[in-house]
Design a protein around this motif. Structure first.
Motif, PDB file in Angstrom:
ATOM      1  N   ALA A  23      80.112  24.809  18.598  1.00  0.00           N
ATOM      2  CA  ALA A  23      79.675  26.591  18.767  1.00  0.00           C
ATOM      3  C   ALA A  23      79.820  27.209  19.800  1.00  0.00           C
ATOM      4  N   VAL A  25      69.484  23.717  20.933  1.00  0.00           N
ATOM      5  CA  VAL A  25      70.189  24.761  20.521  1.00  0.00           C
ATOM      6  C   VAL A  25      68.882  25.937  20.632  1.00  0.00           C
ATOM      7  N   VAL A  78      73.935  27.123  22.830  1.00  0.00           N
ATOM      8  CA  VAL A  78      74.117  25.561  23.531  1.00  0.00           C
ATOM      9  C   VAL A  78      73.874  25.411  25.303  1.00  0.00           C
TER      10      VAL A  78
END
Length: 443
Positions: free
Chosen positions: A6, A385, A48
């Motif tokens: 991420a 997310v 995230v």
């Protein structure tokens, strides 16, 4: 094993960049910051967050949305409509309704729900052949969606409280009541013994509905029945509750719970709106969690509780959506701060870190999942997310994204390493939303 990568992730110390997450058996096994993606990594496109916890839910209330908003009234007039709905439900219709509600929770980014459950018997107050049929319907709905659930099986014995004492349950309330604590605890023990969950998504907790619905003589027995389980209680949602408790017992609801040993780290009080200074000290000093439900508390005209004072006194704060007039974790966490601004005339009453903790880790702990709600090695792999470039979020700083995002910006939801929402759509189930109209046919 799954490797995620991420660009940004919310970790225990705040936002981190270029984060590589490894998952095995449903848990994070490593979290590395400042890392570059490796071949085979699954990219999480967006910001995230840890999974969001809905620490207080009444799934069947979802059918009230858009049907209780017109006309003058109060919490008490709204309650009559809620009771009318409660009288129409059976295990099959509750399963359908909860499936729709829990799908919406997942789409909004919630990964665990605390279901405050008191619809136990049929509409005549008779036990079903399976005394836990209604509770099992809720558990099954959560499993189908892929959501974690703590079923907070609720003891509800009386129809109300006034200065002369507790009244027997009204006809509509008979299905809520087990009659006495022994029958309630026996039914809960059977639920615990027979309800298995190999995927690790299900837990059982307990609740005392309120001091209105449980006489003081029974409070201690409820707390002692299952001392290892999380315990939730509605507390001081309405001034009338406080007035009746003072008139009959000569003490506030919070002090009554304290006198019977119900306050402490395993306990969560819900709403905690109308508290005295002594109440706040008792809750904070005992480490009792307070679950605020801002969208419900304003919808029902409950009032604005002393969130900052409770936190300063030592009470952890969690969040819930309660009656589901709105299902959006960002609305709830913003509400915690924005209600404080309205109440005090001051901005910045809670920092971003405090708001996200209330919406994630604190809610998980209140529901008995102390190993969730945080992106860290050893924690359960639950994550959300969020799109940082939508029409709503574009231009937001990462540390203020939670003030801009809504449930519509949730793109992916992972629970225990399994994706349950992808590209903003449910993966495991498509609910039949006609239940929301069918329940009101001939009403």
């Amino acid at each position: 094993m799954i490797n995620y990568w991420a660009e940004h992730a919310w970790l225990p110390d705040g936002w981190a960049e270029r984060v590589r997450l490894t998952e095995a058996d449903g848990r994070f096994t490593s979290v590395i910051t400042g890392a570059e993606p490796e071949p085979g990594d699954e990219r999480l496109t967006g910001m995230v967050f840890p999974g969001f916890a809905n620490a207080h839910s009444h799934a069947f209330h979802r059918a009230l949305r858009g049907r209780t908003q017109s006309g003058r009234g109060s919490f008490w007039t709204w309650r009559e409509k809620m009771y009318a709905l409660a009288g129409r439900l059976d295990p099959d219709s509750l399963l359908e309704l909860a499936r729709a509600c829990y799908t919406e929770l997942a789409l909004a980014g919630f990964t665990v729900v605390g279901e405050f459950h008191y619809l136990h018997d049929d509409h005549e107050g008779r036990r079903y052949a399976d005394p836990n049929a209604m509770g099992r319907a809720l558990l099954e709905a959560a499993r189908e969606v892929g959501l974690r659930i703590t079923l907070l099986d609720t003891c509800y014995l009386a129809g109300g409280l006034d200065d002369s004492g507790h009244r027997p349950p009204d006809p509509v309330q008979r299905r809520f009541s087990d009659g006495d604590v022994d029958h309630w605890s026996g039914r809960v023990a059977d639920l615990i013994a027979t309800e298995t969950e190999p995927a690790g998504l299900t837990r059982i907790g307990i609740a005392a509905h309120s001091v209105r619905a449980v006489p003081a003589a029974d409070l201690g027995a409820i707390g002692a029945a299952f001392p290892e389980l999380p315990l939730h209680v509605h507390l001081s949602e309405q001034p009338a509750e406080n007035e009746a408790c003072l008139a009959h017992y000569g003490r506030t609801p919070a002090r009554l719970l304290d006198d019977h040993g119900l306050l402490g780290p395993r306990t969560t009080v819900v709403h905690a709106t109308h508290l005295t200074a002594d109440d706040r000290a008792r809750l904070g000093g005992s480490g009792t969690c307070a679950c605020f439900c801002p969208t419900t508390e304003r919808d029902l005209a409950d009032g604005i509780g002393p969130a900052r004072e409770l936190a300063d006194a030592g009470a952890p704060l969690a969040l819930g959506t309660d009656q589901h007039a709105v299902i959006d974790p960002f609305e709830e966490l913003r509400g915690l701060e924005l209600h404080e601004r309205l109440r005090t005339g001051e901005r910045g009453r809670f920092g971003t870190e405090e708001l996200i903790t209330a919406a994630t880790a604190a809610g998980y702990r209140s529901l008995g999942w102390s190993d969730g709600g945080t992106i860290a090695a050893g924690q359960r792999c639950d994550l959300v997310v969020v799109d940082p470039s939508s029409i709503r979020t574009a231009g937001s700083r990462p540390d203020q994204l939670c003030y801009a995002a809504t449930a519509a910006d949730v793109r992916r939801v992972v629970v225990g390493g399994r994706t349950i929402v992808a590209d903003g759509l449910p993966v495991q189930v498509t609910p039949d939303l006609t239940i929301l109209d069918r329940l009101w046919e001939d009403a």
